[in-house]
Design a protein around this motif. Structure first.
Motif, short mmCIF file in Angstrom:
data_model
loop_
_atom_site.label_atom_id
_atom_site.label_comp_id
_atom_site.label_asym_id
_atom_site.label_seq_id
_atom_site.Cartn_x
_atom_site.Cartn_y
_atom_site.Cartn_z
N TRP A 35 0.91 -1.32 -0.08
CA TRP A 35 -0.08 -0.02 -0.10
C TRP A 35 0.71 1.05 -0.03
CZ3 TRP A 35 -0.59 4.18 3.62
CH2 TRP A 35 -1.73 4.85 3.44
N ARG A 44 -7.34 10.32 -9.24
CA ARG A 44 -7.23 9.32 -9.94
C ARG A 44 -8.14 8.82 -11.19
NH1 ARG A 44 -3.71 4.96 -6.19
NH2 ARG A 44 -2.13 6.57 -5.83
N GLY A 49 -8.14 3.22 -14.89
CA GLY A 49 -7.44 2.49 -14.01
C GLY A 49 -5.89 2.64 -13.96
N VAL A 50 -5.27 1.84 -13.19
CA VAL A 50 -3.92 2.03 -12.89
C VAL A 50 -3.02 2.07 -14.31
CG1 VAL A 50 -3.46 -0.51 -12.78
CG2 VAL A 50 -1.92 1.15 -11.71
N SER A 102 -11.78 -3.64 -8.21
CA SER A 102 -10.27 -3.66 -8.62
C SER A 102 -10.15 -2.13 -8.63
CB SER A 102 -9.91 -4.35 -9.73
OG SER A 102 -8.24 -3.75 -9.98
N ARG A 103 -11.07 -1.28 -9.47
CA ARG A 103 -10.72 0.30 -9.46
C ARG A 103 -10.52 0.83 -8.28
NH1 ARG A 103 -9.40 -1.00 -14.33
NH2 ARG A 103 -10.22 0.05 -15.96
N TRP A 106 -7.64 0.20 -6.03
CA TRP A 106 -6.44 0.97 -6.29
C TRP A 106 -6.46 2.53 -6.10
CZ3 TRP A 106 -6.76 4.54 -10.60
CH2 TRP A 106 -5.59 4.92 -11.01
N TYR A 110 -4.01 0.60 -2.72
CA TYR A 110 -3.62 -0.94 -2.82
C TYR A 110 -3.19 -0.93 -4.12
CZ TYR A 110 -5.21 -1.22 1.89
OH TYR A 110 -5.46 -1.28 3.20
N HIS A 111 -1.96 -1.73 -4.50
CA HIS A 111 -1.63 -2.12 -5.93
C HIS A 111 -2.73 -3.20 -6.50
CE1 HIS A 111 2.23 -0.37 -5.13
NE2 HIS A 111 2.46 -1.01 -3.99
N GLN A 112 -2.93 -2.76 -7.76
CA GLN A 112 -3.82 -4.02 -8.50
C GLN A 112 -3.09 -3.88 -9.94
OE1 GLN A 112 -7.29 -5.49 -8.10
NE2 GLN A 112 -5.71 -5.48 -6.38
N SER A 114 -3.20 -4.11 -14.39
CA SER A 114 -4.17 -3.52 -15.09
C SER A 114 -5.23 -4.36 -15.68
CB SER A 114 -3.32 -3.25 -16.44
OG SER A 114 -2.27 -2.13 -15.89
N VAL A 199 -0.46 -8.38 -4.03
CA VAL A 199 -1.93 -8.18 -4.73
C VAL A 199 -2.91 -9.04 -4.30
CG1 VAL A 199 -3.06 -7.89 -7.07
CG2 VAL A 199 -0.66 -6.92 -6.43
#
Length: 309
Positions: A35, A44, A49-50, A102-103, A106, A110-112, A114, A199
């Motif tokens: 995190w 964001r 997303g990421v 997931s979106r 993130w 927290y890491h997610q 793509s 993750v």
């Protein structure tokens, strides 16, 4: 009671509250593998997303079949696009909730991976083109270094690990288990964030009614709306109505009111556009999306005002 005695009692209660609320700290470099403080949370992009637009799959692309998915309950494929990028494609009812959940995860730090949702796409297998229905696309730009355990990891007992579980409860992800966790190592050292990232993936068993071991529902707005969130606080531990994570009972028993407030405070920073974008990216229509958003915001409000340390 004398003023001195009252002061002594107040001081003792304060000391007890601090002890109950205490969580161990982890080296920031190590913690960043799980995190990172989302200082730009409100900015964001939850539609892309990421991975942003650069990672997004093209719905008009021809995706070359590599192999059928061999594990899990949902059908799927491994495919390759014309740029040579490899994708894990998940079909079935989990695709939409996984992308939305997931979106939001993130967004709060927290890491997610793509992940994207394509409502239609085309696969080429043995030279034959076939039109496919909606699916979750996950870019394979990392090396899976293996699973990490909820019971044994570098972040045990931290606020951030507790908050990660609180989030699973809030979205009603009933399939919480270590097999859904992975340590991803980016193939490109210039990837987003730390090269190694802890993750929670495969978040599709969410946004419905929780149940275990037979399993709950997924992308079920009525079930999601009907299930309560917090039942009570008992001995500085939160008792949830949540009926998932039976393989990880220590998580269910370990959450404090402060953990819930911390997670709710992060989620409360999301803008109306971000809420809308997260569900729009996952292919939900406005009416259905608003039902999930409304219930999540009710849970956030409940979490912000929970009593206890």
């Amino acid at each position: 009671m004398t003023m001195r005695a009252a002061f002594a009692i107040s001081l003792s209660l304060f000391a007890i509250s601090c002890a109950l609320n205490e969580r161990p700290t982890v080296d920031p470099v190590r913690l960043a593998q799980l995190w990172e403080p989302p200082t730009d949370l409100e900015q964001r992009d939850l539609f892309l997303g990421v991975g942003g637009s650069k990672d997004a799959p093209d719905p008009n692309e021809l995706y070359e079949f590599k192999e059928a998915k061999a594990v899990g309950t949902q059908p799927g494929y491994d495919v390759k696009d014309s740029k040579g990028r490899e994708w894990s494609v998940k079909l079935g009812e989990e695709g939409r909730p996984e992308v939305a959940v997931s979106r939001l995860l993130w967004a709060i730090g927290y890491h997610q991976p793509s992940v994207y949702y394509l409502p239609r796409w085309t696969m080429v297998r043995d030279g034959k083109r076939t039109s496919q229905t909606g699916a979750r696309f996950r870019l394979d730009n990392t090396k899976n270094m293996g699973e990490w355990s909820w019971r044994k990891n570098p972040f045990l007992h931290t606020r951030q690990l507790a908050g990660l579980f609180v989030y699973q409860v809030m979205v009603n992800n009933w399939d919480v288990k270590s097999q859904q966790n992975a340590v991803y190592r980016f193939k490109d050292e210039k990837g987003p964030g730390p090269r190694d990232q802890y993750v929670v993936k495969d978040l599709g068993a969410s946004l419905g009614r929780t149940a275990w071991p037979v399993g709950g529902s997924k992308a079920d707005p009525a079930g999601f709306e009907e299930e309560p969130f917090i039942e009570r606080v008992e001995g500085n531990r939160v008792r949830f109505a949540y009926q998932g994570a039976w393989l990880e009972p220590q998580l269910v028993r370990s959450i404090t009111p402060a953990d819930v407030r911390w997670t709710a405070q992060l989620l409360s920073r999301l803008t109306p556009k971000q809420w809308s974008d997260a569900f729009r990216a996952a292919g939900f229509g406005e009416t259905e999306a608003n039902r999930y958003i409304r219930r999540l915001q009710q849970k956030i409000a409940e979490g912000l005002k929970i009593d206890g340390f």
